[in-house]
Scaffold this motif. Structure first.
Motif, PDB file in Angstrom:
ATOM      1  N   ALA A 700       0.841  -1.202   0.000  1.00 31.71           N
ATOM      2  CA  ALA A 700       0.000   0.000   0.000  1.00 31.71           C
ATOM      3  C   ALA A 700       0.872   1.247   0.000  1.00 31.71           C
ATOM      4  O   ALA A 700       0.548   2.250  -0.644  1.00 31.71           O
ATOM      5  CB  ALA A 700      -0.923  -0.008   1.212  1.00 31.71           C
ATOM      6  N   ALA A 701       2.012   1.179   0.714  1.00 23.86           N
ATOM      7  CA  ALA A 701       2.927   2.316   0.735  1.00 23.86           C
ATOM      8  C   ALA A 701       3.527   2.556  -0.643  1.00 23.86           C
ATOM      9  O   ALA A 701       3.651   3.711  -1.093  1.00 23.86           O
ATOM     10  CB  ALA A 701       4.035   2.072   1.756  1.00 23.86           C
ATOM     11  N   LEU A 702       3.902   1.474  -1.335  1.00 26.31           N
ATOM     12  CA  LEU A 702       4.459   1.609  -2.681  1.00 26.31           C
ATOM     13  C   LEU A 702       3.435   2.207  -3.639  1.00 26.31           C
ATOM     14  O   LEU A 702       3.750   3.065  -4.468  1.00 26.31           O
ATOM     15  CB  LEU A 702       4.916   0.242  -3.188  1.00 26.31           C
ATOM     16  CG  LEU A 702       6.186  -0.323  -2.532  1.00 26.31           C
ATOM     17  CD1 LEU A 702       6.340  -1.811  -2.840  1.00 26.31           C
ATOM     18  CD2 LEU A 702       7.414   0.456  -3.011  1.00 26.31           C
ATOM     19  N   GLU A 703       2.178   1.778  -3.519  1.00 23.31           N
ATOM     20  CA  GLU A 703       1.123   2.289  -4.387  1.00 23.31           C
ATOM     21  C   GLU A 703       0.898   3.784  -4.152  1.00 23.31           C
ATOM     22  O   GLU A 703       0.768   4.564  -5.111  1.00 23.31           O
ATOM     23  CB  GLU A 703      -0.161   1.499  -4.134  1.00 23.31           C
ATOM     24  CG  GLU A 703      -1.315   1.913  -5.024  1.00 23.31           C
ATOM     25  CD  GLU A 703      -2.566   1.082  -4.756  1.00 23.31           C
ATOM     26  OE1 GLU A 703      -3.668   1.510  -5.159  1.00 23.31           O
ATOM     27  OE2 GLU A 703      -2.427  -0.001  -4.121  1.00 23.31           O
ATOM     28  N   LYS A 704       0.858   4.170  -2.882  1.00 26.41           N
ATOM     29  CA  LYS A 704       0.612   5.584  -2.574  1.00 26.41           C
ATOM     30  C   LYS A 704       1.810   6.443  -2.982  1.00 26.41           C
ATOM     31  O   LYS A 704       1.643   7.565  -3.488  1.00 26.41           O
ATOM     32  CB  LYS A 704       0.315   5.737  -1.087  1.00 26.41           C
ATOM     33  CG  LYS A 704      -0.026   7.156  -0.659  1.00 26.41           C
ATOM     34  CD  LYS A 704      -1.216   7.716  -1.432  1.00 26.41           C
ATOM     35  CE  LYS A 704      -2.507   6.991  -1.131  1.00 26.41           C
ATOM     36  NZ  LYS A 704      -3.673   7.654  -1.812  1.00 26.41           N
ATOM     37  N   ALA A 705       3.028   5.932  -2.793  1.00 29.03           N
ATOM     38  CA  ALA A 705       4.221   6.683  -3.185  1.00 29.03           C
ATOM     39  C   ALA A 705       4.251   6.914  -4.689  1.00 29.03           C
ATOM     40  O   ALA A 705       4.621   7.993  -5.164  1.00 29.03           O
ATOM     41  CB  ALA A 705       5.477   5.950  -2.724  1.00 29.03           C
ATOM     42  N   TYR A 710       7.782  10.328  -6.154  1.00 32.60           N
ATOM     43  CA  TYR A 710       8.995  10.349  -5.329  1.00 32.60           C
ATOM     44  C   TYR A 710       9.671  11.707  -5.470  1.00 32.60           C
ATOM     45  O   TYR A 710       9.500  12.388  -6.492  1.00 32.60           O
ATOM     46  CB  TYR A 710       9.932   9.222  -5.771  1.00 32.60           C
ATOM     47  CG  TYR A 710       9.450   7.836  -5.419  1.00 32.60           C
ATOM     48  CD1 TYR A 710       9.672   7.303  -4.145  1.00 32.60           C
ATOM     49  CD2 TYR A 710       8.763   7.064  -6.363  1.00 32.60           C
ATOM     50  CE1 TYR A 710       9.228   6.022  -3.834  1.00 32.60           C
ATOM     51  CE2 TYR A 710       8.308   5.796  -6.051  1.00 32.60           C
ATOM     52  CZ  TYR A 710       8.551   5.271  -4.780  1.00 32.60           C
ATOM     53  OH  TYR A 710       8.106   4.015  -4.471  1.00 32.60           O
ATOM     54  N   PRO A 711      10.457  12.118  -4.456  1.00 38.04           N
ATOM     55  CA  PRO A 711      10.769  11.441  -3.199  1.00 38.04           C
ATOM     56  C   PRO A 711       9.631  11.581  -2.182  1.00 38.04           C
ATOM     57  O   PRO A 711       8.836  12.505  -2.258  1.00 38.04           O
ATOM     58  CB  PRO A 711      12.015  12.176  -2.707  1.00 38.04           C
ATOM     59  CG  PRO A 711      11.847  13.563  -3.237  1.00 38.04           C
ATOM     60  CD  PRO A 711      11.185  13.407  -4.579  1.00 38.04           C
ATOM     61  N   VAL A 712       9.586  10.604  -1.246  1.00 33.71           N
ATOM     62  CA  VAL A 712       8.565  10.613  -0.198  1.00 33.71           C
ATOM     63  C   VAL A 712       9.241  10.390   1.154  1.00 33.71           C
ATOM     64  O   VAL A 712      10.450  10.121   1.241  1.00 33.71           O
ATOM     65  CB  VAL A 712       7.510   9.516  -0.429  1.00 33.71           C
ATOM     66  CG1 VAL A 712       6.775   9.739  -1.737  1.00 33.71           C
ATOM     67  CG2 VAL A 712       8.150   8.124  -0.395  1.00 33.71           C
ATOM     68  N   PRO A 737      11.277   2.773  -5.234  1.00 36.39           N
ATOM     69  CA  PRO A 737      10.622   1.668  -4.528  1.00 36.39           C
ATOM     70  C   PRO A 737      11.576   0.822  -3.699  1.00 36.39           C
ATOM     71  O   PRO A 737      11.209   0.352  -2.614  1.00 36.39           O
ATOM     72  CB  PRO A 737       9.996   0.853  -5.665  1.00 36.39           C
ATOM     73  CG  PRO A 737       9.766   1.857  -6.763  1.00 36.39           C
ATOM     74  CD  PRO A 737      10.916   2.797  -6.668  1.00 36.39           C
ATOM     75  N   GLU A 738      12.811   0.638  -4.154  1.00 35.22           N
ATOM     76  CA  GLU A 738      13.744  -0.178  -3.401  1.00 35.22           C
ATOM     77  C   GLU A 738      14.062   0.469  -2.043  1.00 35.22           C
ATOM     78  O   GLU A 738      14.101  -0.200  -1.004  1.00 35.22           O
ATOM     79  CB  GLU A 738      15.037  -0.376  -4.199  1.00 35.22           C
ATOM     80  CG  GLU A 738      14.887  -1.264  -5.431  1.00 35.22           C
ATOM     81  CD  GLU A 738      14.121  -0.572  -6.557  1.00 35.22           C
ATOM     82  OE1 GLU A 738      14.105   0.696  -6.583  1.00 35.22           O
ATOM     83  OE2 GLU A 738      13.530  -1.279  -7.396  1.00 35.22           O
ATOM     84  N   GLU A 739      14.319   1.785  -2.083  1.00 36.91           N
ATOM     85  CA  GLU A 739      14.588   2.483  -0.838  1.00 36.91           C
ATOM     86  C   GLU A 739      13.366   2.446   0.085  1.00 36.91           C
ATOM     87  O   GLU A 739      13.496   2.364   1.304  1.00 36.91           O
ATOM     88  CB  GLU A 739      14.987   3.935  -1.116  1.00 36.91           C
ATOM     89  CG  GLU A 739      16.361   4.082  -1.742  1.00 36.91           C
ATOM     90  CD  GLU A 739      16.762   5.557  -1.874  1.00 36.91           C
ATOM     91  OE1 GLU A 739      16.081   6.420  -1.260  1.00 36.91           O
ATOM     92  OE2 GLU A 739      17.739   5.831  -2.594  1.00 36.91           O
ATOM     93  N   LEU A 740      12.180   2.504  -0.506  1.00 29.34           N
ATOM     94  CA  LEU A 740      10.974   2.489   0.318  1.00 29.34           C
ATOM     95  C   LEU A 740      10.836   1.143   1.028  1.00 29.34           C
ATOM     96  O   LEU A 740      10.486   1.089   2.212  1.00 29.34           O
ATOM     97  CB  LEU A 740       9.746   2.776  -0.549  1.00 29.34           C
ATOM     98  CG  LEU A 740       8.447   3.030   0.229  1.00 29.34           C
ATOM     99  CD1 LEU A 740       7.567   4.033  -0.497  1.00 29.34           C
ATOM    100  CD2 LEU A 740       7.660   1.744   0.466  1.00 29.34           C
ATOM    101  N   ARG A 741      11.081   0.031   0.293  1.00 29.29           N
ATOM    102  CA  ARG A 741      10.980  -1.281   0.935  1.00 29.29           C
ATOM    103  C   ARG A 741      11.952  -1.380   2.112  1.00 29.29           C
ATOM    104  O   ARG A 741      11.610  -1.869   3.191  1.00 29.29           O
ATOM    105  CB  ARG A 741      11.267  -2.391  -0.083  1.00 29.29           C
ATOM    106  CG  ARG A 741      10.148  -2.622  -1.078  1.00 29.29           C
ATOM    107  CD  ARG A 741      10.465  -3.807  -2.002  1.00 29.29           C
ATOM    108  NE  ARG A 741       9.430  -4.035  -2.976  1.00 29.29           N
ATOM    109  CZ  ARG A 741       8.288  -4.699  -2.731  1.00 29.29           C
ATOM    110  NH1 ARG A 741       8.107  -5.243  -1.528  1.00 29.29           N
ATOM    111  NH2 ARG A 741       7.393  -4.850  -3.677  1.00 29.29           N
ATOM    112  N   ALA A 742      13.175  -0.926   1.900  1.00 34.70           N
ATOM    113  CA  ALA A 742      14.178  -0.988   2.965  1.00 34.70           C
ATOM    114  C   ALA A 742      13.764  -0.121   4.153  1.00 34.70           C
ATOM    115  O   ALA A 742      13.909  -0.518   5.320  1.00 34.70           O
ATOM    116  CB  ALA A 742      15.540  -0.546   2.422  1.00 34.70           C
TER     117      ALA A 742
END
Length: 899
Positions: A700-705, A710-712, A737-742
């Protein structure tokens, strides 16, 4: 039948200074309504009901006294058990209601209709109503005048012989000014009736000399009271040489003031007797009330309610008394066997015992007083009331107050700011927290730091003294000297060491020393000292002068004092002196001149035992002069404010909380506004928060970002972790997205460690705001100080070092600018050590808008904006929290009421 809100009930001061009680109508009022109707003239009945109505039909009477306090509201004003006015409204639709009034013929012209309108409008706003309508016959000029003079924007239409009136009931600048002016006139007149009695009766004066009543009676006689003095004693023919009567009924003519010195349990009955005989005010010397505990508090409340409901003011209980030195009054209705001479210093003491110390200190220093009030337990008459009187009193030129608590802080600040524009106000405030008050005083604990009170007083132009000693030091300067025109000080004396001490202390107090001190020979002659003084006073770079003198083999201290008095009188510059180790030169420090009108003018140079006291007093007088002459700004008209939308959000949230917990209002519980509703409320006042989105999973975070771009930033919702970058609950500048997952994985781990399995687990996604300097802004209702706004740079250092600006709402534009620039850390906003110069205009705008919000709505308990990123361009509010209170407890609200 539903209960009405407790804050709809109030004691009020009428236009003529008398008091009355106002409350919602109840079915039990039917007989009193019928009695009021029977006393009305046929003309008044016709104007109210548009028809002859000799008696009220039973069906109509039941409808009049039975209301639901939602769609139908009626308020009654009473003196004793007699209804003297009725105001009501009936809801027409969601937004509007029809309003009507009925004022007793015998009480026309006392401002009853205006007070009822204020209270009805406030109750209607509580219920979401924003417009009043009324139908009035053209010949009912008094009611049309009530509407016209209220300060609202009135529209009128004439149709079929009736004037249809319509107006928005949201407070306007004009309506608030009208309300404030009416309150001021009424309360000033109310206090005047206490301090200017034409007749006084002492009740409870024993023939024993050491009793309180006997002492007050002897003091009244010794002062030469100019009015009629009576004493009540059930058996004695005379007390302290004054013929006694057995009861109030035996006194011919009116009685303005009763001094009561009977046991506490008998006071309420004495007050009832006074009410029966139309006594205007009472001073209760008796102790044994709230200062003794809960039972005494109940007794005190009963006594005050009895007095107020019958139109009387109360000084005390546990009062030391009152005094008025004006020659045509000569009133010493106090326990002090002595009074200072007549003068221009007004004194108020919230402590009974301290009253003696205040009067003794004034007498010792030769400071004349105008009036003195000891409020004791301050159950009724307060410092706010006396300030209203002193503002108008031409005799009082300087005001001194000893306060142990501030019962109505917002009102105090409002009145004090107005009074300080025309005469200095000095306050000794014993304690900020309210935790160490003497028995008998209401405890209000501030949520702010100890520095907040100093800032609030400074905002109002009030000078805070740390002791009685300092109060009278400063009063000596302000009562005898012109105000300084600037901060530049000249120092002259016959001791180089003493001059050095003066210079060091002056600079520490914020004064400027632009020219070297004039240090004369220790054995200086009178001629040389006079020449040095003349040169000093002639220097245009000197605004005020500090003169020091130590005894020597040269000119005598009396010679120097006389020369100083004469030179200072002709200079027009502020002068203070320190005659070290010298006594008895007061007479020599006084000079006389003739005014343009031929009047004799007295000029006295205040002399202090030490240089520190002299410089401290001069510094405070200089600060006051600077405040008085400064631009205090204006209350700006802020665009983009939707009062109705804000009221709808607040009332809706409180209504939902009430449905969920019916006891919430009575308990005064806090309601945390849902975050989206908090954003909506702030937006209604033109304060916009950067959108944030709560997400429950990394997908859900990836979808909203991806949606917002980006950046978020990712932020833990947890109260422990929110705003704490160093604790790992915040990740900024996430670019892909990679940074967001981490980042999601890292924040989740931090939440697990900090909150455990049952803690707050939400995470927000938010667009990145421009990088800037983080600030924190708070606003809300402080229990001790009223509606406050605070500003600081974000971070633990600001909180730990108390580097926070505080002001009482509403703010002027100058107040907002001073808050931003008044921080010790404010240079960081203005280019400190190469930092960029930030645009603080948006911050000042936010402060003004939050000030307006908390001023308009007492139900807003707190607003916290953190962080607010200020940049070289715009500012960004990244987080907001709003708390409401289910029972707004502000005393000084949008309706007039006695504390």
């Amino acid at each position: 039948m539903e209960a009405y809100p407790a804050d709809w009930e109030a004691d009020v001061v009428l236009r003529d200074g008398a008091t009355a009680h106002l409350r919602p109508i109840v079915p039990g009022d039917a007989d009193a309504v019928v009695a009021m109707h029977a006393r009305q003239s046929p003309e008044s009945i016709y104007l109210r009901f548009f028809a002859p109505l000799p008696t009220i039909p039973e069906k109509d009477l039941k409808r009049f006294v039975t209301v639901d306090y939602r769609d139908r509201v009626a308020l009654v004003m009473l003196i004793g058990e007699e209804i003297i006015g009725i105001g009501r409204f009936d809801r027409i639709d969601d937004d509007s209601a029809e309003v009507a009034f009925n004022i007793a013929d015998a009480h026309q012209g006392r401002g009853i209709g205006s007070i009822l309108l204020e209270h009805l409008a406030a109750a209607a706003r509580d219920l979401g109503i924003s417009v009043f309508t009324a139908e009035v016959l053209p010949q009912n000029r008094s009611m049309l005048q009530v509407f016209a003079a209220a300060g609202f924007e009135i529209s009128r239409e004439f149709d079929d012989g009736v004037v249809a009136v319509r107006f928005d009931i949201d407070p306007t600048e004009k309506s608030l000014q009208v309300q404030e002016a009416r309150e001021h006139r009424a309360e000033a007149l109310s206090v005047r009736s206490v301090l200017h009695p034409a007749s006084v009766v002492v009740i409870g004066a024993s023939r024993k000399r050491k009793t309180a009543g006997n002492l007050v009676l002897r003091n009244l006689t010794a002062a030469g009271f100019r009015g009629r003095l009576s004493v009540i004693h059930p058996a004695a023919e005379a007390v302290a040489g004054i013929p006694a009567v057995a009861s109030l009924s035996d006194i011919e003519g009116e009685v303005d003031l009763a001094i009561i010195a009977v046991p506490a349990e008998a006071v309420t009955q004495v007050v009832r007797d006074c009410a029966t005989h139309a006594v205007k005010a009472v001073v209760v010397i008796s102790s044994g009330f709230a200062e003794t505990g809960e039972q005494g508090l109940m007794l005190q409340r009963e006594m005050v309610a009895t007095a107020r409901s019958h139109g009387m003011r109360v000084v005390g209980p546990n009062s030391f008394g009152i005094a008025n030195t004006e020659p045509e009054v000569s009133l010493n209705a106090s326990l002090a066997p002595f009074l200072p001479d007549a003068g221009s210093l007004g004194l108020f003491s919230q402590s009974g015992a301290l009253g003696t110390g205040l009067l003794a200190a004034a007498k010792t220093r030769g400071l004349g007083i105008s009036t003195f009030v000891s409020a004791g337990n301050r159950a009724d008459l307060s410092g706010n009331d006396v300030l209203q009187y002193w503002e108008e009193d031409p005799v009082t030129q300087t005001v001194g107050l000893y306060l142990e608590s501030i019962g109505n802080p917002r009102k105090f600040t409002r009145i004090a700011r107005r009074v300080a524009r025309v005469k200095p106000v000095i306050v000794i405030k014993s304690d900020l927290t309210g935790r160490e008050l003497p028995p008998g005083h209401q405890v209000r604990v501030s949520s702010l730091s100890g520095k907040a009170l100093d800032q609030v007083l400074a905002q109002a132009g009030v000078i805070r003294a740390g002791s009685i000693h300092q109060l009278f030091d400063l009063a000596q300067v302000l009562s005898s000297q012109p105000l300084p025109h600037g901060h530049r000080v000249g120092v002259i004396g016959n001791s180089a060491a003493l001059s050095t001490l003066v210079i060091q202390r002056a600079r520490a107090e914020g004064l400027r020393i632009d020219r070297p001190a004039v240090s004369m020979h220790p054995e200086v002659s009178a001629e040389d000292f006079a020449a040095g003084l003349a040169e000093m006073y002639a220097d245009p770079t000197v605004d005020s002068v500090v003169v020091t003198f130590t005894p020597s083999a040269g000119a005598s201290e009396q010679e120097i004092a006389a020369i100083l008095a004469d030179e200072a009188a002709h200079s027009g510059k502020t002068t203070v002196a320190c005659f070290l180790g010298v006594h008895g030169v007061k007479d020599e420090l006084t000079a006389y001149s003739r005014g343009a009108d031929g009047s004799r003018r007295v000029h006295t140079v205040p002399s202090f035992m030490g240089p520190e006291d002299a410089v401290w007093s001069l510094a405070r007088a200089t600060e006051y002069a600077a405040w008085k002459s400064s631009d205090r700004g204006r209350y700006p008209e802020l665009e983009g404010i939707d009062h109705r939308r804000a009221r709808s959000i607040i009332n809706g949230a409180l209504a939902r909380a009430q449905d969920e917990d019916p006891e919430a209002r009575a308990a005064g519980r806090t309601v945390v506004l849902e975050r989206s509703k908090a954003r909506d409320l702030l937006a209604a006042y033109g304060v916009h928060v950067v959108p944030f989105y709560a997400v429950g999973s990394v997908d859900a975070a990836l979808e909203k970002a991806a949606e917002i771009g980006y950046p978020v930033a990712l932020k833990a919702v947890s109260r422990r972790l929110r705003h704490r970058l160093e604790l790992g609950g915040v990740r900024l500048g996430i670019a892909n997205p990679e940074e967001l997952r981490a980042a999601w994985t890292a924040i989740s781990a931090v939440i697990d460690a900090a909150e455990g399995p049952d803690g707050e687990r939400g995470i927000d996604v938010q667009e990145m705001a421009p990088t800037g300097l983080a600030c924190a802004i708070r606003a809300g209702e402080d229990p001790l100080l009223g509606p406050m706004v605070s500003f600081a740079l974000a971070g633990d250092a600001s909180e730990l070092l108390e580097d926070v600006s505080h002001r009482v709402a509403p703010l002027t534009d100058v107040d907002a600018a001073a808050m931003v620039r008044g921080l010790k850390s404010s240079p960081r906003l203005f280019g400190y050590k190469g930092l960029p110069v930030m645009n603080v205009a948006p911050i000042e705008d936010i402060l003004l808008r939050l000030s307006s919000l908390v001023d308009d709505f007492p139900a807003v308990r707190s607003v916290a904006l953190r962080p607010v990123n200020v940049t070289e361009g715009e500012s960004s509010i990244l987080s907001a929290k709003v708390e409401l209170t289910a029972q707004a407890s502000r005393i000084d609200s949008s309706r007039r009421r006695m504390a």
